[in-house]
Design an enzyme around this catalytic site. Sequence first.
Site, PDB file in Angstrom:
ATOM      1  N   ASP A 364       0.829  -1.193   0.000  1.00  0.00           N
ATOM      2  CA  ASP A 364       0.000   0.000   0.000  1.00  0.00           C
ATOM      3  C   ASP A 364       0.867   1.248   0.000  1.00  0.00           C
ATOM      4  OD1 ASP A 364      -2.650   1.380   0.534  1.00  0.00           O
ATOM      5  OD2 ASP A 364      -1.546   1.979   2.326  1.00  0.00           O
ATOM      6  N   GLU A 400       1.555  -0.497  -4.997  1.00  0.00           N
ATOM      7  CA  GLU A 400       0.635   0.581  -5.298  1.00  0.00           C
ATOM      8  C   GLU A 400       1.538   1.794  -5.478  1.00  0.00           C
ATOM      9  OE1 GLU A 400      -3.423   2.670  -3.576  1.00  0.00           O
ATOM     10  OE2 GLU A 400      -1.834   2.147  -2.153  1.00  0.00           O
TER      11      GLU A 400
END
Length: 726
Positions: A364, A400
């Site tokens: 993330d 990401e």
Amino acid sequence: MSIRQPDVETIPIPKVKTYPGNPYPLGATWDGNGVNFAVYADKATGVDLCLFKTPKDEAESARIKMAERSHQVWHIYIPGLKPGQLYGYRVSGTYDPKNGQRFNPSKLLLDPYAKAIAGKIEWSDSLFGYEVGHKEEDLSYSELDSASYLPKCVVIDPKFDWGDDKPPRIPYHQSIIYEMHVRGFTMRHPDIPEAIRGTYAALAHPVTIEYLEKLGVTSIELMPVHHFIADRHLVEKGLTNYWGYNTIGFFAPEVRYSGSGVQGDQVKEFKNMVKELHKANIEVILDVVYNHTAEGNHMGPTLCFRGVDNESYYRLVAEDKRFYMDYTGTGNTLNANLPNVLRLMMDSLRYWILEMHVDGFRFDLASALARELHEVNKLSAFFDIIHQDPVISQVKLIAEPWDIGEGGYQVGKFPSDWAEWNGKYRDCMRDFWRGADSMLGEFAQRFTGSSDLYEGDYRSPTASINFITAHDGFTLNDLVSYNEKHNEANGEDNNDGENHNRSWNCGEEGPSQDTLVIALRKRQQRNLLTTLFLSQGVPMLLAGDELSRTQRGNNNAYCQDNDISWINWKEADYELLEFTRQLIALRKNHPVFCRRRWFQGLPIKGIGLEDIAWFLPDGIEMNEEHWTHDFAKSLSVFLNGRGIHTPGPKGEQLIDDSFFLIFNAHHEVLKYKLPPAKYGRQWIELLNTAKGVVGEGKVYEAGSSISVEGRSILLLQHPIIYDKNT
């Protein structure tokens, strides 16, 4: 305010010896005879180990001074302790927030290396290092004891019968990723026993395994399962942190998803889930959040890292260490430039690979991990360490590739052995199918693997994780049903969530009874799914999109642990499910759709045809000028089954059928002329999204004209056997 903590009287354990212990491994380690405790706290002046009898204890039954310190690590060994023992730490030192120090021994702290955490936090003012409501805010000092409200760490027994478990190790080009939420997937599943719905055990249930196998996915990407915290402001509004991007325990499986118990049982339940999925040759990838923690900004609670040694874990503002650098939008950023933080991250990753047998990670806001002083640096220590690690470097690593800081959008810029969520693919395909003005050249780039982003540094098309939707945003159903977000249920007056969704409601906002609107929405879903699964790269499907799941227009359901987020199996679109299954099978059966190397666009020796060619509706091959048109809504592509330049897994030459795809995003029927006979004398209609059909159909001759319905895809197949017969 600067406060130096006095020595605190500790409670001895009667008739139990303590040994010096060892500084490594960090955390609590049971060796069969007792437990070694070790915690990194560089600037602390003292560390006390606190033992508890039950998760709900209001005070420790024993408080033991850890007298041994090796460099920055405090440690102790207690013989006789066993798995299931509950514990926490109290850490002493200077309380001087303006200089980055926030020690407060009134606060029980979680072990940064805890392998299990027994229960959830119960919010109280005592969890904060300062007096809540004080005029000096976090510069004040709280003496309230937090032990009653903080969940306790658990000593675990790591033994587990893995049998002959081994990682599936599915190559990227053969991978089909399925992003899912542990709880949301089974909470409303009628065939899963109610007692285990929403748990790791439910994902290991034969009903779940059979569904995933029939769907055809190869890898599940679980939204965060590291132990996380539900923010206080959400709980007080009757909401929760459903997604889980708020980690506090990087080694501990989230306890909410345990159907068997909280004192180490969650670890065994997670391991069994992985074992059962591996039996079905399905990989387990974890969505991990190493960029920040659940302790928030300077006004956040003191739960773990902040109280153990604030300066040794977080990125602080250099000019005023009271405040935190925030590249994540959550209030803080872990400092991946510090050796002890890098070690924690790497130890955590290795633990989940070696002990929990997971197959990869999606990072993330990965750009935040690559920031050194300020700028994102793909040569940062974080990447260097991963590259040289013989364990971590061998699993799937997916970024990401952005954060909220300046220069944080790094799509296409991660190192060569990483794959990336391709946000440009998502945006381009959404724009094309909603009819927005967009360059055909970009559509072609995204469809063929985004060579403009990934061809450098010896990367391949599989560096691109292609997706139309993900947890963050509209579901596929909502993407074709709403022009605007509808997040009122989140309690923020619809101000949260993305405003520019690149969505189109097909003529009516939200649920519709209009049969034409409904039919168009179904077709648009088929168009988007077909584009996804026939593109080069690695497709990622959001769980429930194949069932036409809706969140009723909520594009930011991070706090909705209810039927907004849970899959409604009883109202699923099983026709779309069957269409998706057939699409996935089509991709898996034809290597021309999942190439390991880039298209070259050059004639192939012996047959004189390119491996790929693009055509206009009149059958003329496209030139450079055509690619710049932003008003064109249609194009077609020839994929040569004899143009696969890489060998198969046993070194064999790969030869496939050839395919001709026609994409018509225009709202009207278009006439298309098929290419000349050198590309294929006959073509079979294999898929037509206007009809929702996958299967053999009408046969067309080379050079003939075809009517292609508005907003549809037509897939034609030229079987290789045709070439053998001519």
